[in-house]
Every structure is written in C-alpha cells, then in structure tokens.
Design a protein around this motif. Structure first.
Motif, PDB file in Angstrom:
ATOM      1  N   ASP A  80       0.883  -1.270   0.145  1.00 17.53           N
ATOM      2  CA  ASP A  80      -0.014  -0.056   0.071  1.00 17.53           C
ATOM      3  C   ASP A  80       0.864   1.198   0.077  1.00 17.53           C
ATOM      4  N   PRO A  81       0.955   2.082  -1.035  1.00 14.72           N
ATOM      5  CA  PRO A  81       2.012   3.151  -1.216  1.00 14.72           C
ATOM      6  C   PRO A  81       1.494   4.190  -0.278  1.00 14.72           C
ATOM      7  N   ASP A  82       0.362   4.154   0.196  1.00 12.03           N
ATOM      8  CA  ASP A  82      -0.034   5.466   1.255  1.00 12.03           C
ATOM      9  C   ASP A  82       0.318   5.213   2.707  1.00 12.03           C
ATOM     10  N   LEU A  83       0.811   3.724   2.999  1.00 13.44           N
ATOM     11  CA  LEU A  83       1.280   3.444   4.121  1.00 13.44           C
ATOM     12  C   LEU A  83       2.816   3.103   4.271  1.00 13.44           C
ATOM     13  N   PHE A  84       3.268   2.765   2.881  1.00 11.83           N
ATOM     14  CA  PHE A  84       4.706   2.344   3.052  1.00 11.83           C
ATOM     15  C   PHE A  84       5.387   2.863   1.518  1.00 11.83           C
ATOM     16  N   ARG A  85       6.862   3.164   2.033  1.00 12.95           N
ATOM     17  CA  ARG A  85       7.794   3.371   1.012  1.00 12.95           C
ATOM     18  C   ARG A  85       8.459   2.234   0.573  1.00 12.95           C
ATOM     19  N   SER A  86       8.951   1.989  -0.579  1.00 15.19           N
ATOM     20  CA  SER A  86       9.752   0.748  -1.103  1.00 15.19           C
ATOM     21  C   SER A  86      10.518   0.894  -2.033  1.00 15.19           C
ATOM     22  N   ARG A  87      11.697   0.120  -1.969  1.00 14.97           N
ATOM     23  CA  ARG A  87      12.564   0.376  -3.039  1.00 14.97           C
ATOM     24  C   ARG A  87      12.876  -1.458  -3.723  1.00 14.97           C
ATOM     25  N   LEU A  88      13.100  -1.370  -5.039  1.00 12.69           N
ATOM     26  CA  LEU A  88      13.320  -2.471  -5.425  1.00 12.69           C
ATOM     27  C   LEU A  88      14.783  -2.939  -5.326  1.00 12.69           C
ATOM     28  N   LEU A  89      15.010  -3.999  -4.529  1.00 10.28           N
ATOM     29  CA  LEU A  89      16.193  -4.355  -4.096  1.00 10.28           C
ATOM     30  C   LEU A  89      16.900  -5.518  -5.095  1.00 10.28           C
ATOM     31  N   HIS A  90      16.247  -6.551  -5.559  1.00  4.49           N
ATOM     32  CA  HIS A  90      16.629  -7.585  -6.306  1.00  4.49           C
ATOM     33  C   HIS A  90      15.655  -8.045  -7.255  1.00  4.49           C
ATOM     34  N   ARG A  91      16.042  -8.468  -8.232  1.00  3.07           N
ATOM     35  CA  ARG A  91      15.279  -9.054  -9.351  1.00  3.07           C
ATOM     36  C   ARG A  91      15.809 -10.315  -9.771  1.00  3.07           C
ATOM     37  N   GLU A  92      15.082 -11.502 -10.090  1.00  9.85           N
ATOM     38  CA  GLU A  92      15.680 -12.957 -10.404  1.00  9.85           C
ATOM     39  C   GLU A  92      14.702 -13.383 -11.320  1.00  9.85           C
ATOM     40  N   ALA A  93      15.394 -14.421 -11.860  1.00  9.14           N
ATOM     41  CA  ALA A  93      14.289 -15.600 -12.861  1.00  9.14           C
ATOM     42  C   ALA A  93      13.735 -16.175 -11.939  1.00  9.14           C
ATOM     43  N   LEU A  94      12.723 -16.934 -12.739  1.00  4.49           N
ATOM     44  CA  LEU A  94      11.839 -18.122 -12.030  1.00  4.49           C
ATOM     45  C   LEU A  94      12.426 -19.344 -12.775  1.00  4.49           C
ATOM     46  N   LEU A  95      12.637 -20.262 -12.201  1.00  3.61           N
ATOM     47  CA  LEU A  95      13.163 -21.571 -12.540  1.00  3.61           C
ATOM     48  C   LEU A  95      12.298 -22.651 -12.052  1.00  3.61           C
ATOM     49  N   LEU A  96      12.415 -23.823 -12.894  1.00  5.83           N
ATOM     50  CA  LEU A  96      11.928 -24.967 -12.391  1.00  5.83           C
ATOM     51  C   LEU A  96      12.695 -26.077 -11.666  1.00  5.83           C
TER      52      LEU A  96
END
Length: 298
Positions: A153-169
């Motif tokens: 909820d952007p009204d309650l929280f601030r956030s920052r994208l820290l990590h992005r990764e692939a989805l594996l099987l």
C-alpha cells in the motif's frame, strides 16, 4: 536521602588523592564544601566511607566497594549525553528487520555486511516473516524495515526494488525437462505433478506463477509455504516446483534447475519496505547507508 553526582566526584577525588586539600584543588573548590559533600554522601549511604584524621585519609572497606560503583555511575552519567545524541542522530540504536526465507539466499547477508561497516553501533534484530506478517508488523511499528515481496500500500509504505531474478523449474535429477534445449515452455508442464506455493502462506509466489503459467488444480500434489520444503519434496521425486533462481544456492541433493520461458526474464522481485511514518532515528541512517552502498536492481 539521595546522593548527587557532585558528591560521587568528591569521593573519587579524595580516594585518588588521599588528601582533602589536593582533592579540593583538583575540583576547583575549597576544602570545607568538599568535606560537607563527603559527610552528606556518607549520611545518604548510611556507612563511613573514609577514615580520616589530621594526618591521613584512607578508604574503609565499605568505601572501597562504594568507590567502584561510584566510578561506574559517573562513567555512565558522562557517556549518557553522547549516547543520547548518537541515538537521536541515528548512528546508534536498534533496527528491527523482517525478512522472507528467500531473501537469505545471498541478499540478506550482503545487506547486513554493509550496515555493520557503516553503522557499527546500530544493533540489528532479525525476524523471519512472510510478507503479510511483515506488513502487519511495520504498520504497528513492531518492525522498522522489511525485505518483502510486492504489492504494498503506497499510502502506508515506501519501498525500493532491491533484487530481481528469474523463475526456474526445480526438477529431480534426470527428469525429462533437463534434456530440453533452451527455456521450457509452460505447455510442457501440463502432465507434470506440481509442488505448488500455498495460496494463503505464499501468496506472492502463488499469484506470480498463476499469472505466468496455466496451472490445473488437479496437477497440484502438495501446497507449501517455504521454498526449502519445496526443494526437499522435489528431491524425493514428489513433483516439480517453481522457484526463484537464488534457490540454486541451497545445494539440495537430487535437484536440478531448468530455465522457464516467461514474458519477463526476471519476474521475481524483492523489495526493501518501510513505513512512511517512523519514530526510529536509526531507520533513516540505515536507509541512507543502503541507498549509497546497495545498487539498484537490474
């Protein structure tokens, strides 16, 4: 009757000089007020702290014991203003961090190393929580900072994208999917037994996978909340599972990882999350350090 810091300083000076005149000069006062301070201190404590006559001054056994405590109290009192200033500035204090189990696969350790280097006097308290538990704790200020999965909820929280990764099987060693060249098309999975993410306890991964892959409910043989549990079930040949690429670091035996064709190459996200309103000065310093030392996710 309570004693004062001035009385404690007087006792320390007399004990170290063993002479009232020299102790008074050291404290930049005359001898009679110093003598009265010691008398008031002894009255407050209820015992004689000094043996004195016209030729000598000596500590009594009770005075020896009290002197140690007096020095400790004075040291605390002298350090208190600096401590308060450092806490107010955020360079000392406590930051409570919540984290998902998946964030421990390399990300959490790197973050803690950066904080320890730049803020050695800020104590970090760690609690493993799923994202919904972190959100609740952040909202009540029982937590200062989270490593969590979106959305928020952007009204309650601030956030920052820290990590992005692939989805594996994750598949058992020798599984037919390991022989496919290139990323596996989701259409290849329609007959496979699935070890799936719990819709209640692992909502982020559940929603992510069903947005990328058509999942027939009858193919789900197990629903679990933790990636580690998934991998052990895969190792036992109970089915295949969708996991973040960082799960490869866990080294679970009899498990292989194969790429999955997804519309976005790295769809799995981990964010720093914190409340818009916080009363913890150390949080602002922590966020400043992470802003400088942790690069943006690619």
């Amino acid at each position: 009757m309570a004693y004062t810091l001035e009385q404690l300083r007087g006792l320390v000076a007399v004990a170290e000089e063993l002479h009232f005149g020299r102790a008074a000069a050291r404290l930049r006062m005359t001898q009679p007020p110093l003598s009265r301070q010691i008398q008031k201190l002894e009255a407050a404590v209820g015992v004689h702290l000094l043996d004195r006559d016209n030729r000598r001054v000596a500590l009594t056994p009770a005075g020896e014991a009290f002197l140690r405590e007096a020095r400790r109290i004075l040291a605390i009192a002298e350090a208190a203003p600096d401590l308060a200033q450092r806490v107010s500035s955020g360079s000392r204090g406590l930051v409570r961090i919540g984290f998902t189990a998946g964030s421990t696969f390399g990300i959490l350790g790197r973050l803690l190393n950066e904080l320890e280097c730049d803020l050695p006097d800020v104590r970090i308290e760690l609690t493993e929580m799923v994202t919904r538990e972190q959100v609740a704790a952040l909202a009540t200020e029982d937590l200062d900072l989270g490593l969590a999965r979106p959305p928020f909820d952007p009204d309650l929280f601030r956030s920052r994208l820290l990590h992005r990764e692939a989805l594996l099987l994750a598949v058992p060693i020798g599984h037919r999917l390991t022989r496919i060249t290139g990323p596996v098309d989701p259409a290849e999975l329609v007959t496979e037994p699935l070890i799936f993410h719990s819709q209640q306890q692992a909502r982020y991964f559940y929603d992510l996978v069903v947005s990328l892959v058509q999942v027939a409910p009858e193919r789900v043989v197990h629903s679990v909340s933790q990636i580690l549990t998934m991998l052990w079930l895969v190792s036992a040949d109970r089915g295949i599972a969708f996991v973040p690429a960082s799960a490869e670091r866990l080294g679970i035996p009899n498990v292989a990882f194969v790429p999955l064709a997804t519309p976005v190459p790295k769809p799995v996200e981990l964010h720093l999350l914190w409340p818009r309103q916080s009363h913890n000065p150390a949080l602002a310093r922590t966020l400043a350090v992470l802003e400088d030392r942790i690069p943006d996710a690619e």
